[in-house]
Design an enzyme around this catalytic site. Structure first.
Site, mmCIF file in Angstrom:
data_model
loop_
_atom_site.group_PDB
_atom_site.id
_atom_site.type_symbol
_atom_site.label_atom_id
_atom_site.label_comp_id
_atom_site.label_asym_id
_atom_site.label_seq_id
_atom_site.Cartn_x
_atom_site.Cartn_y
_atom_site.Cartn_z
ATOM 1 N N GLU A 530 0.849 -1.194 0.000
ATOM 2 C CA GLU A 530 0.000 0.000 0.000
ATOM 3 C C GLU A 530 0.888 1.249 0.000
ATOM 4 O OE1 GLU A 530 -2.183 -0.856 3.572
ATOM 5 O OE2 GLU A 530 -2.766 -2.788 2.746
ATOM 6 N N GLU A 561 -4.232 -6.777 3.094
ATOM 7 C CA GLU A 561 -3.019 -7.385 3.672
ATOM 8 C C GLU A 561 -2.907 -8.889 3.384
ATOM 9 O OE1 GLU A 561 -4.844 -5.107 5.168
ATOM 10 O OE2 GLU A 561 -3.408 -3.472 5.389
ATOM 11 N N GLN A 583 1.891 -2.098 5.625
ATOM 12 C CA GLN A 583 2.200 -0.697 5.935
ATOM 13 C C GLN A 583 2.608 -0.478 7.399
ATOM 14 O OE1 GLN A 583 -0.692 2.685 5.068
ATOM 15 N NE2 GLN A 583 0.687 2.636 3.317
ATOM 16 N N ASP A 586 0.677 -3.129 12.961
ATOM 17 C CA ASP A 586 -0.646 -3.257 13.578
ATOM 18 C C ASP A 586 -1.651 -3.895 12.623
ATOM 19 O OD1 ASP A 586 -0.276 -1.141 16.065
ATOM 20 O OD2 ASP A 586 0.874 -0.661 14.290
ATOM 21 N N TYR A 587 -1.396 -3.793 11.319
ATOM 22 C CA TYR A 587 -2.359 -4.311 10.336
ATOM 23 C C TYR A 587 -1.972 -5.678 9.809
ATOM 24 C CZ TYR A 587 -3.258 0.564 10.942
ATOM 25 O OH TYR A 587 -3.479 1.778 11.529
ATOM 26 N N ILE A 588 -0.889 -6.207 10.339
ATOM 27 C CA ILE A 588 -0.453 -7.524 9.864
ATOM 28 C C ILE A 588 -1.433 -8.607 10.331
ATOM 29 C CG2 ILE A 588 1.021 -8.395 11.748
ATOM 30 C CD1 ILE A 588 3.156 -8.896 9.549
ATOM 31 N N HIS A 628 -0.740 2.544 15.691
ATOM 32 C CA HIS A 628 0.518 2.860 15.008
ATOM 33 C C HIS A 628 1.686 2.724 15.977
ATOM 34 C CE1 HIS A 628 -2.496 4.822 12.469
ATOM 35 N NE2 HIS A 628 -1.681 4.568 11.489
#
Ligand SMILES: Cc1ncc(C[n+]2csc(CCOP(=O)(O)OP(=O)(O)O)c2C)c(N)n1
Length: 839
Positions: A530, A561, A583, A586-588, A628
């Site tokens: 992203e 993701e 990115q 935290d979004y993994i 984040h």
């Protein structure tokens, strides 16, 4: 009336269904080689396809059904533990197989036995060997007995870990059990064709692609399309215009739950409509709906779908409807429990095998007697394969059991409890299938029987037991990570080179220079994520690189993701070197299933037959805000066994890790330090070349009084604390672990403890997260316990997520003052007169 086929045309070889004929000393490669040689290139069937081919197809469908029936019997009789079979899906799969070409890939699921048999991805013997969980990869090359039955995989790499040519083979990526788990990988398997066609510099890799003509065939059950990753994958494939042909086998149920509970309006075809390609446009999917019992229509459908995918890279969705399950879902239960009589009757009427038989008879393609003969031959072939696989399973077991029985009987001669030992031996000899578990429980029991005696065979029994345990640990545990000469752990250190007065650059510039060098060096390096393309990454580590290397080599993706990772897995399996960017760490979590179930297990679950050297790049630790500032290291550590997991403290170390990984053939996750991109570091002169070895910590500051072990963003905090502590009279040794998996391969940390006798482990994870993992490594594996003269301490974040703002951060994450507090407490315990605590 057409004549019956020549017997030789009906031979198993023609169909790509043969016995592996492997002797115990045949290498896996030889088996694969023979397999390849004996699999004919299938010829696209024309409307007027030959009667020979139709009968060969019918025979194969029938043979596959027979394999399901015999397989089920094997489970019911106790020869195997569990069975899931492809009954009811045969005709769709033989027609799909016609249009599968060498070089193509499959990402499918447990119903695909007919496809796999048709293409020689499995032989009948191998099919039964997997049912029996035979751990010998010569007999069961898909997973070496590690996966349940019907988890198909072909071997992409040889025993040295080198790629085999893919363009001469029918390739199957290794199946996973989570429903729809195959879909993210399909994105990359298909997309690789587009890259091989459009990136000029990739044309040289002729073993992987011929002009990107390869199609990736995906299969999935109707109910599994309710999974989020199904839709994410379809969308990604559409966006990428990746040549995938996706078949959805619709038998109306997901185990017992009907479509009305799975899908809005219960109708998948209706839901897929929005993906349909407009006439004249190349964007979107060709969508087909075709009944699973209609051979002629299926042939037509797959011919068109594969043709458009292959020649124009137009993806296709084939909704195969009106399917049935003659045996129910699996051997775990019967479908009579939840299907109505009407439904069961409908299923019997729509069984594709009798329907195809009737169609052959109606069209005068063969007589009933001829078909009977063909069926009898197929039945005999299945039985022979079953027998062969069963014997191949038993003979090494009996040989091993005999060894143990000899030992037990000899020990019995010298034991006053000899009868008990002889009884153990007899039980083993009587067992039809003396499993290794039984042998181990037997030998352990025998040792307890003679525990108090001076038996001359004690040592032999202990040695036998230990030998078998080690052998079996390897039998089931090998290939968790690469064992090839290119294993990333074998890449030596190459130091960064600096001029006398190096230029101080911001962290992101160091990374950018390094990625530039990697892209320049190797056209197989493809970076995506992203904002990775046009913007050059949210932290600019890729700034300007899309302009330099083009939109295919450095590209943007949607916010997806799971399929970013799947895209990378498929591409890596096809010989590319993807660097996939998530990115923020935290979004993994959205990608965790794909990382854990698929990427981390590729080599292990294929018993060393496949690899996917994906580099996942992300950033984490403290910045701002709940999502984040994450550092969920413990969770990842436990889910990602099978990958390397690296936590560089700055961007030079990060670049060094990327260079190491690029020379290796393992998958890895690298977590860059979020607040390090703008900090200044010296710019090395050898970007793309210097390396940081894996599993080797670095001592950042030497000290005598206590050892502080940390990593990532905590390194700077620890170093600041160490300065103040020095003023207070504490000499703190600071060690940067920098590589969580593998961890301190040469046990450097315990050497520090031998000096200091005190240990503090600090990180930003939750209490009991990665710090507990490190503690176990140091205490148990490095025997650090023996060197401690104070209680070991962990300093972590709070158990909640990090709150926003400076104060939120200060009271959520460990900071410089917290480090000072804890170190002083440890020092106070050792020398209360000299050190006060501040609490
Ligand atoms: C993620 C996940 N959830 C649940 C299961 C248990 N499970 C195995 S198969 C299955 C039903 C799948 O149905 P469908 O997709 O229609 O395929 P079919 O078996 O009917 O061919 C379920 C729920 C699983 N394997 N994975």
């Amino acid at each position: 009336m057409t004549t019956l086929l020549e017997p030789k045309l009906l031979s198993a070889n023609l169909l790509g269904v043969r016995q592996s004929g492997a002797s115990p000393d045949t290498s896996v490669d030889e088996v694969a080689e023979r397999q390849r040689a004996s699999v004919p290139h299938r010829i696209a069937i024309r409307p007027q396809h030959s009667t020979n081919e139709i009968l060969a197809d019918y025979r194969l469908a029938f043979l596959s059904r027979q394999a399901s029936l015999v397989g089920r019997r094997e489970v019911m009789s106790g020869h195997a533990k569990f069975g899931i079979f492809g009954g009811g899906k045969e005709v769709a799969q033989i027609t799909m197989a016609k249009f599968f070409r060498p070089g193509d890939f499959r990402a499918g699921y447990y119903r695909d036995q007919t496809l796999a048999l048709a293409l020689g991805m499995t032989t009948l013997s191998e099919f039964f060997a997997q049912l029996y969980a035979n751990p010998d990869p010569h007999e069961e090359p898909a997973s070496g007995g590690r996966s349940m039955n019907a988890h198909f995989a072909t071997r992409f790499i040889d025993e040295q870990g080198h790629w085999k040519s893919q363009v001469e083979r029918y390739n199957s990526s290794a199946d996973v059990s989570p429903t729809a788990g195959q879909m993210p990988r399909l994105v990359g398997l298909a997309y690789a064709s587009r890259l091989y066609r459009q990136v000029e510099e990739l044309k040289q890799f002729a073993d992987f692609s011929h002009n990107g003509d390869e199609v990736a065939f995906g299969t999935i059950g109707n109910a599994s399309t309710a999974e989020g990753v199904f839709w994410e994958s379809i969308n990604a494939i559409g966006v990428l215009q990746a040549p995938a042909v996706i078949s959805i086998y619709d038998d109306g149920y997901g185990i017992s739950v009907p479509n009305d509970y799975q899908l809005t309006k219960g109708n998948l075809s209706a839901l897929l409509e929005g993906f349909r390609r407009e006439p004249g446009s190349d964007k979107g999917f060709d969508i087909y709906t075709v009944p699973g019992w209609d051979y002629a229509r299926l042939v037509k459908t797959y011919r068109r779908a594969a043709h458009n995918a292959r020649t124009r890279h137009i993806p296709a969705l084939v909704h195969v409807t009106e399917m049935m399950q003659p045996q129910g879902h699996s051997t775990s239960g019967s479908h009579e429990r939840y299907k109505s009589e009407d439904r069961l009757k409908w299923e019997a009427d729509h069984d594709p095998i009798p329907r195809m038989r009737a169609w052959i008879l109606d069209n005068g393609i063969a007589t009933a007697a001829e078909l009977d003969e063909l069926e009898a031959e197929a039945k005999a072939e299945v039985q022979a394969a079953r027998d062969r696989a069963w014997n191949a399973l038993l003979s090494p077991l009996h040989a091993e059991a005999n060894q143990l029985c000899d030992l037990l009987e000899q020990a019995a001669l010298y034991s006053h409890r000899g009868e008990e030992l002889n009884a153990l031996s007899e039980a083993l000899q009587k067992a039809e299938k003396p499993e290794r578990r039984m042998m181990l429980t037997t030998v352990r029991k025998a040792l307890t029987i003679i525990y108090d005696e001076e038996n001359p065979f004690w040592d032999d029994l202990v040695r036998w037991k230990q030998g078998r345990i080690e052998e079996n640990r390897r039998r089931y545990g090998a290939f968790l990570t690469s064992e090839s000469e290119r294993a990333a752990v074998k890449v030596p250190r190459v130091a960064p080179v600096y001029p006398e007065r190096p230029r101080m650059a911001r962290g992101f510039e160091i990374l950018q220079a390094n990625f530039d060098a990697l892209l320049a060096k190797d056209p197989r390096v493809i970076i995506f994520g992203e904002d990775s393309g046009y913007l050059g990454g949210v932290n600019q580590g890729l700034a300007g690189l899309q302009a330099k290397y083009g939109t295919l080599r450095v590209s943007d993706t949607g916010i997806r993701e799971a399929t970013i990772i799947g895209q990378a897995i498929g591409m890596a399996m096809r010989g590319l070197r993807p660097i996939a960017e998530i990115q923020y760490i935290d979004y993994i979590l959205y990608a965790l299933a794909t990382l854990s179930d698929d990427l981390a297990t590729v080599q292990w679950r294929s018993a060393g037959g496949q690899k996917a050297p994906v580099i996942v790049r992300t950033r984490g630790h403290r910045l701002e805000g709940v999502w984040h500032s994450g550092s969920p290291m413990g969770g990842l550590l436990h889910f990602l066994r099978g990958m390397h997991f690296l936590v560089p403290r700055n961007m030079t170390q990060a670049a060094g890790f990327y260079n190491t990984l690029m020379q290796g053939d393992d998958p890895a996750l690298v977590v860059e330090v979020l607040n390090g991109y703008r900090l200044k570091e010296a710019m090395p002169e050898n970007p793309g070349e210097f390396t940081v070895p894996l599993g080797v910590p670095e001592i950042l500051r030497e000290g005598e009084d206590a050892t502080l072990v940390t990593y990532g963003a905590m390194c700077r905090i620890a170093m600041n604390a160490a300065e103040t502590l020095a003023d207070l009279g504490v000499s703190l040794e600071v060690i940067d672990v920098q590589s969580l998996l593998p961890f301190d391969r040469h046990h450097m940390i315990v050497e520090s403890l031998k000096k200091t006798g005190r240990l503090i482990i600090a990180d930003e994870d939750v209490p009991g997260g990665a710090s507990a993992y490190i503690l176990r490594e140091v205490m148990e594996k490095q025997h650090g316990y023996y060197w401690l003269d104070a209680e070991p301490r962990t300093l972590t974040s709070q158990p909640h997520r990090p709150a926003y703002g400076n104060d939120g951060d200060y009271f959520s994450k460990p900071n410089v003052e917290d480090v000072i507090d804890v170190v002083l407490e440890v020092m106070h315990e050792a020398e209360p007169a000299r050190f006060k605590t501040m609490r």
